[in-house]
Design a protein around this motif. Structure first.
Motif, short mmCIF file in Angstrom:
data_model
loop_
_atom_site.label_atom_id
_atom_site.label_comp_id
_atom_site.label_asym_id
_atom_site.label_seq_id
_atom_site.Cartn_x
_atom_site.Cartn_y
_atom_site.Cartn_z
N ASP A 49 4.37 4.94 30.01
CA ASP A 49 3.60 4.15 30.96
C ASP A 49 4.43 3.77 32.18
O ASP A 49 3.92 3.78 33.32
N VAL A 50 5.71 3.47 31.98
CA VAL A 50 6.57 3.14 33.12
C VAL A 50 6.78 4.37 34.00
O VAL A 50 6.74 4.28 35.24
N VAL A 108 -4.61 3.11 34.99
CA VAL A 108 -4.87 2.44 33.71
C VAL A 108 -3.89 3.01 32.69
O VAL A 108 -3.92 4.22 32.41
N THR A 109 -3.03 2.17 32.14
CA THR A 109 -2.04 2.65 31.18
C THR A 109 -2.00 1.70 29.99
O THR A 109 -2.46 0.57 30.05
N VAL A 110 -1.42 2.22 28.92
CA VAL A 110 -1.11 1.40 27.74
C VAL A 110 0.36 1.63 27.42
O VAL A 110 0.91 2.71 27.71
N SER A 145 -3.44 7.22 27.87
CA SER A 145 -3.90 6.66 26.60
C SER A 145 -3.18 7.36 25.45
O SER A 145 -2.68 8.48 25.60
N ALA A 146 -3.14 6.68 24.32
CA ALA A 146 -2.57 7.29 23.12
C ALA A 146 -3.52 8.36 22.61
O ALA A 146 -4.75 8.19 22.63
N HIS A 147 -2.96 9.45 22.14
CA HIS A 147 -3.76 10.57 21.63
C HIS A 147 -3.07 11.09 20.38
O HIS A 147 -2.09 11.83 20.45
N GLY A 148 -3.62 10.70 19.21
CA GLY A 148 -2.91 11.01 17.98
C GLY A 148 -1.59 10.27 17.97
O GLY A 148 -1.52 9.06 18.19
#
Length: 363
Positions: A215-216, A239-241, A277-280
């Motif tokens: 994300d950074v 948009v980040t996590v 986004s997280a994916h798996g």
């Protein structure tokens, strides 16, 4: 039974049939021969005590000779038919291999009788190799032509401006030198992109994997081009996590910058959305714009090197047609993939899917 065992099986069966046929011929000839012998020459068949019962008499020798001759004829016929079935594809292979060696890459072999599994498979493998070789040669020719085409414009500009400086046509100025520097930087980017795509094609694109705050990395990459995007009329949304993974941070940053540069060049001014986004156990990075998007035919080839939907517009805007190829190359080097889909904003959405390269996340 596997295809590679068919030829051995057929040879064994054929030779076995030859033996069985030979014995049957000998048996039938024996019945006919001795039937005629006892019918027409009974005087020679009177019971007698032979001097040595283990030594054949002349009639037996004649019978054996006739049986062997008939057996040999049958064996030769069967062997010739089997040899022809085997040699037709092998001779075709040899002839077409010589044609390919002389440069005729259109040569293809004929499998002949496909009941011989191994020879048919060998011919199919040879034809597949020849087709791939022809395709690689065509691709190499196209690559060379495309590279020459891409290099011609900046080199022509550089040569013309430098000759003009030498001949006094152009006066040295800061703007002139800035333009020359832009052309050199464009050439450098083109060479770097070609280097990445080529290394990926041969499986030698090396990555420096390290614990990374994805994300950074995304936020820093967007920040570095945010002003340029705003000046071009784009409103960027991020948009980040929080994500910690092993990856090559510099390469991930390069892919995001390439996608943002692609949006700046070809999308209509408006919103550009970057979503992480997280994916798996990995992550999914998506860059979307408001249009105009890609037509279905071009979308299938958008990640191919030097692919352009509008070549004249791409050259006018400074695109080389390699940016998205670099994105796909870096994604595949990470074990992931790059994809295109229609955006919910009405334009294009490019997805970068990167799986986790180590058993677990970095904490």
């Amino acid at each position: 039974m596997s295809r590679r065992a068919r030829l051995s099986f057929q040879i064994v069966v054929s030779m076995g049939l030859v033996s069985v046929i030979t014995m049957l011929i000998a048996f039938v000839i024996g019945l006919i021969f001795y039937g005629l012998y006892y019918t027409f020459w009974p005087q020679f068949t009177e019971p007698a005590v032979p001097e040595n019962p283990y030594i054949p008499d002349p009639a037996d020798y004649l019978f054996l000779l006739i049986s062997v001759l008939f057996g040999l004829v049958v064996a030769v016929i069967v062997a010739l038919r089997l040899a022809k079935r085997i040699l037709v594809p092998l001779n075709s292979l040899a002839e077409n291999a010589r044609r390919i060696a002389t440069g005729d890459l259109t040569a293809r072999s004929v499998p002949g009788d496909r009941s011989l599994g191994e020879t048919a498979l060998l011919v199919d493998d040879f034809n597949a190799m020849a087709e791939r070789l022809e395709g690689m040669t065509s691709e190499m020719t196209a690559w060379n032509a495309a590279i020459a085409h891409e290099l011609r414009t900046p080199l022509t500009i550089l040569r013309g401006r430098l000759q003009g400086l030498r001949d006094g046509v152009f006066a040295p100025s800061e703007a002139l030198f800035a333009g020359l520097l832009d052309q050199v930087e464009g050439l450098s980017r083109l060479v770097d992109d070609l280097h990445i795509v080529t290394l990926n094609d041969v499986g030698r694109l090396e990555l420096h994997l390290e614990p990374t705050r994805i994300d950074v990395t995304v936020q820093q990459a967007v920040l570095s081009v945010e002003n340029a995007l705003r000046d071009a009329g784009f409103n960027i949304q991020v948009v980040t996590v929080p994500l910690h993974l092993y990856c090559d941070a510099a390469r991930i940053r390069q892919t995001l910058l390439a996608l943002l540069d692609n949006a700046r060049r070809y999308a209509v001014p408006g919103a550009v959305r970057v979503e992480l986004s997280a994916h798996g156990r990995g992550f999914l990075l998506v860059v979307e714009d408001e249009g105009p998007g890609l037509n279905a035919d071009f979308a299938r080839h958008v990640f191919e090197p030097f692919s352009r939907e509008d070549a004249s517009r791409s050259r006018r805007l400074g695109g080389s047609g390699l940016g998205l190829s670099v994105v796909r190359a870096i994604a595949r080097a990470h074990g992931g993939e790059a994809r295109y889909r229609a955006s919910s904003l009405g334009g294009s959405a490019f997805e970068l899917e990167i799986p986790a390269t180590l058993p677990g996340p970095v904490v």
